[in-house]
Design a protein around this motif. Structure first.
Motif, PDB file in Angstrom:
ATOM      1  N   GLU A 282      -0.649  -0.544   2.604  1.00 37.82           N
ATOM      2  CA  GLU A 282      -0.253   0.851   2.456  1.00 37.82           C
ATOM      3  C   GLU A 282      -1.249   1.632   1.590  1.00 37.82           C
ATOM      4  OE1 GLU A 282       2.212   2.342   3.977  1.00 37.82           O
ATOM      5  OE2 GLU A 282       1.956   4.261   2.987  1.00 37.82           O
ATOM      6  N   ARG A 283      -1.800   1.025   0.637  1.00 38.85           N
ATOM      7  CA  ARG A 283      -2.746   1.688  -0.262  1.00 38.85           C
ATOM      8  C   ARG A 283      -4.003   2.112   0.482  1.00 38.85           C
ATOM      9  NH1 ARG A 283      -6.748  -0.894  -3.726  1.00 38.85           N
ATOM     10  NH2 ARG A 283      -7.557   0.665  -5.135  1.00 38.85           N
TER      11      ARG A 283
ATOM     12  N   GLN B 240      -3.435   5.234   2.687  1.00 36.43           N
ATOM     13  CA  GLN B 240      -3.460   6.495   1.943  1.00 36.43           C
ATOM     14  C   GLN B 240      -4.897   6.916   1.615  1.00 36.43           C
ATOM     15  OE1 GLN B 240      -0.948   5.712  -1.417  1.00 36.43           O
ATOM     16  NE2 GLN B 240       0.947   5.812  -0.230  1.00 36.43           N
TER      17      GLN B 240
END
Length: 173
Positions: free
Chosen positions: A103-104, A107
């Motif tokens: 997820e990082r 982003q």
């Protein structure tokens, strides 16, 4: 025939026509007309034709500038469309890659794509502003030049500045 001549001379005499004076006046009229035509009417008509030609040239230049402005606007729009298409493609690729990664990282990729879009828009906006500024300066110069040519007056710096500002305001509107 002699009778007609006699009647003509009698009528001319009744009206006070003296043939010698009449022919002298005709010759003087022709001489004055010829002199005026050569030294007065000719130069005036030539000057008017030159002014008409200058005005026609100015209008042609204005049309050329309008075409160039339209082309610049189309080019700017094409650059924006391409930048948006490239940004959309980058976002999609980043989105596909981010699904496989954590997820990082997802982003980070979206933030990178947004930065690219913002920079592309800024660059396109800057180019459009530069083109419009250049167009306004050139248009103002042409209007000042045309005004000085048409009026025959040499414009001072204040007149040129005022005309440039008025022209820029009208082009912007």
């Amino acid at each position: 025939m002699d009778q007609i001549k006699g009647i003509a001379y009698q009528i001319a005499g009744d009206f006070g026509l003296a043939w010698g004076k009449f022919f002298a006046q005709v010759i003087i009229f022709i001489a004055v007309y010829s002199i005026l035509k050569k030294f007065a009417f000719g130069p005036i008509l030539a000057m008017l034709e030159q002014r008409r030609q200058r005005i026609a040239d100015g209008e042609a230049k204005l049309e050329k500038i309008a075409r160039e402005a339209a082309e610049a606007k189309q080019n700017t729009q094409a650059i924006l469309d391409k930048a948006e298409a490239d940004a959309a493609r980058i976002v999609k690729e980043a989105d596909d890659a981010a699904k496989a990664i954590q997820e990082r990282r997802q982003q980070d990729a979206v933030a990178s794509a947004n930065t690219i879009i913002a920079k592309a828009r800024e660059a396109a906006q800057l180019e459009q502003e530069q083109l419009m500024s250049q167009l306004k300066r050139e248009f103002g110069r042409m209007v000042s030049d045309a005004t000085s040519r048409v009026t025959g007056k040499v414009l001072n710096t204040e007149d040129q500045t005022r005309i440039n500002q008025e022209t820029a305001a009208q082009v912007s509107a």
